[in-house]
Design an enzyme around this catalytic site. Structure first.
Site, PDB file in Angstrom:
ATOM      1  N   ASP A 179      -7.604   7.393   5.111  1.00  0.00           N
ATOM      2  CA  ASP A 179      -8.430   6.257   5.305  1.00  0.00           C
ATOM      3  C   ASP A 179      -8.772   5.829   4.006  1.00  0.00           C
ATOM      4  OD1 ASP A 179     -10.403   4.494   5.229  1.00  0.00           O
ATOM      5  OD2 ASP A 179     -11.730   5.427   6.712  1.00  0.00           O
ATOM      6  N   VAL A 180      -8.198   4.823   3.129  1.00  0.00           N
ATOM      7  CA  VAL A 180      -8.338   4.490   1.844  1.00  0.00           C
ATOM      8  C   VAL A 180      -9.862   4.524   1.413  1.00  0.00           C
ATOM      9  CG1 VAL A 180      -6.158   3.887   1.269  1.00  0.00           C
ATOM     10  CG2 VAL A 180      -7.885   2.218   1.925  1.00  0.00           C
ATOM     11  N   GLY A 222      -2.810  -0.189  12.150  1.00  0.00           N
ATOM     12  CA  GLY A 222      -1.160  -0.105  11.807  1.00  0.00           C
ATOM     13  C   GLY A 222      -0.732   0.692  12.955  1.00  0.00           C
ATOM     14  N   ASP A 230      -2.013   4.863   5.407  1.00  0.00           N
ATOM     15  CA  ASP A 230      -2.560   3.787   6.459  1.00  0.00           C
ATOM     16  C   ASP A 230      -3.430   4.908   7.340  1.00  0.00           C
ATOM     17  OD1 ASP A 230      -2.923   2.154   8.764  1.00  0.00           O
ATOM     18  OD2 ASP A 230      -1.277   1.119   7.688  1.00  0.00           O
ATOM     19  N   ASN A 231      -4.474   4.405   7.729  1.00  0.00           N
ATOM     20  CA  ASN A 231      -5.264   5.288   8.546  1.00  0.00           C
ATOM     21  C   ASN A 231      -5.022   4.975  10.243  1.00  0.00           C
ATOM     22  OD1 ASN A 231      -6.524   2.817   8.929  1.00  0.00           O
ATOM     23  ND2 ASN A 231      -8.749   3.680   8.675  1.00  0.00           N
ATOM     24  N   LYS A 262      -5.935   2.984 -12.252  1.00  0.00           N
ATOM     25  CA  LYS A 262      -6.723   3.090 -13.628  1.00  0.00           C
ATOM     26  C   LYS A 262      -6.128   4.681 -13.903  1.00  0.00           C
ATOM     27  CE  LYS A 262     -10.913   3.913 -14.654  1.00  0.00           C
ATOM     28  NZ  LYS A 262     -12.381   4.254 -14.911  1.00  0.00           N
ATOM     29  N   TYR A 270     -14.957 -10.397   7.081  1.00  0.00           N
ATOM     30  CA  TYR A 270     -13.481 -10.421   6.568  1.00  0.00           C
ATOM     31  C   TYR A 270     -13.529 -11.140   5.122  1.00  0.00           C
ATOM     32  CZ  TYR A 270      -8.661 -10.944   6.373  1.00  0.00           C
ATOM     33  OH  TYR A 270      -7.274 -10.982   5.940  1.00  0.00           O
TER      34      TYR A 270
END
Ligand code: UDP
Length: 309
Positions: free
Chosen positions: A56-57, A36, A31-32, A105, A145
């Site tokens: 940050d994903v 959250g 989570d960044n 993957k 969004y």
């Protein structure tokens, strides 16, 4: 199994971490912390099977060791975020989902995308079933969004069809419960907070628009069962119990015993007029339906907000 929960410090992400740990899995929460909070997972910090990674994903990152399953719950989801952090929402729904699918993957892991009822936009079909393609304004304030989630669904299906990834998609309808942000802007925490402080309850428009509210634990059960299934097509998860926002405000008045009055404010642009999930597919495929009624769920939520005051 070793699970990764993107958005693991969020409202639903943190509840999912709890559930996975209770089932005996190892959990890496990523989570960044943009929406959250560490408070949501503070009770897990000494748990030997729980790991937290502030990341940050949307940016490249590596995970050592195996991962069996990835849950993607990483996205701001409140309408106030759509105007405060629109770019972050678009990026996490595109680059973020892409990075997590690439990780799936690499690790040969399963992948579950949490999509949204917002993919149906302001729906012209009621209730909404998964085969409805929606009525979305592609350039409106909610589009950051709605369209990022629609893109995320397309990307997930492409990784399933063309990269052989074992994917799942759930479409989450309005969900509430402990750990929602107080300043989240959504109707549940906002009206509870206003009621507990005897401030006017802000009802947007005439309050005739409807929503159907699902308690968090029911939703988490639905996500868990979806992971265990082998269903690749989207599944609606939500509670079909529908009410108008005015009815919701009256219920909050009743269960809090507040002195607050109701104050009408302008309806935001493109606010969906109705929303109710058709959960026939979830019933059939997962043998799932919500078990927590509105009165029980909202009282628990009010108690939680009251204890936090
Ligand atoms: N809403 C409201 N008062 C508030 C916040 C929201 O009347 O203080 C309304 C909003 O216009 C919408 C519904 O409540 O019709 C649910 O809004 P929310 O932001 O919770 O989520 P949405 O379902 O729109 O994503």
């Amino acid at each position: 199994m070793r699970m990764l929960v993107a958005g693991g410090a969020g409202f639903l992400g943190s509840h999912l971490c709890d559930r996975l740990l209770a089932e005996g899995h190892q959990v890496i929460a990523v989570d960044n912390l943009i929406t959250g909070s560490l408070e949501n997972i503070s009770h897990l910090k000494d748990h030997t099977d729980f790991f937290f990674m502030e990341q940050d994903v949307t940016k490249p990152f590596k995970i050592e060791g195996k991962i069996d399953f990835i849950f993607d719950l990483a996205s701001p989801a409140s309408p106030i975020d759509f105007v405060k952090i629109p770019m972050e929402i678009l990026l996490v729904g595109s680059y973020g989902v892409h990075n997590l699918l690439e990780l799936a993957k690499e690790k040969q892991a399963g992948f579950l995308l949490t999509s949204t009822s917002e993919v149906y936009g302001d729906p012209l079909v009621h209730p909404q079933s998964e085969d409805y393609w929606g009525n979305v304004n592609p350039i409106g304030p909610r589009s950051v969004y709605d369209e990022s989630k629609r893109y995320a669904e397309a990307l997930t299906m492409a990784y399933h069809r063309f990269r052989g990834i074992d994917t799942r998609i759930v479409r989450i309808f309005n969900t509430y419960g402990p750990r929602m942000r107080l300043d989240d802007g959504r109707v549940v925490p906002t009206l509870i907070d206003q009621a507990l402080n005897n401030r006017p309850l802000t009802v947007f428009g005439d309050g005739s628009q409807t929503r159907s509210f699902c308690y968090a634990s029911d939703l988490i059960e639905g996500i868990y069962l979806t992971m265990k299934s082998s269903e690749h097509q989207p599944i609606n998860l939500g509670n079909p119990h529908e009410m108008s926002i005015l009815e919701f405000a009256e219920a909050i008045k009743k269960y809090t015993g507040t002195k607050s009055t109701i104050e009408h404010q302008p309806l935001p642009a493109d606010d969906p007029k109705v929303r109710r999930p058709d959960i026939s597919r979830a019933r059939k495929i997962l043998n799932w339906e919500p078990v927590i009624g509105f009165e029980v769920g909202i009282k628990k939520t009010i108690d939680w907000f009251e204890a936090k005051k």
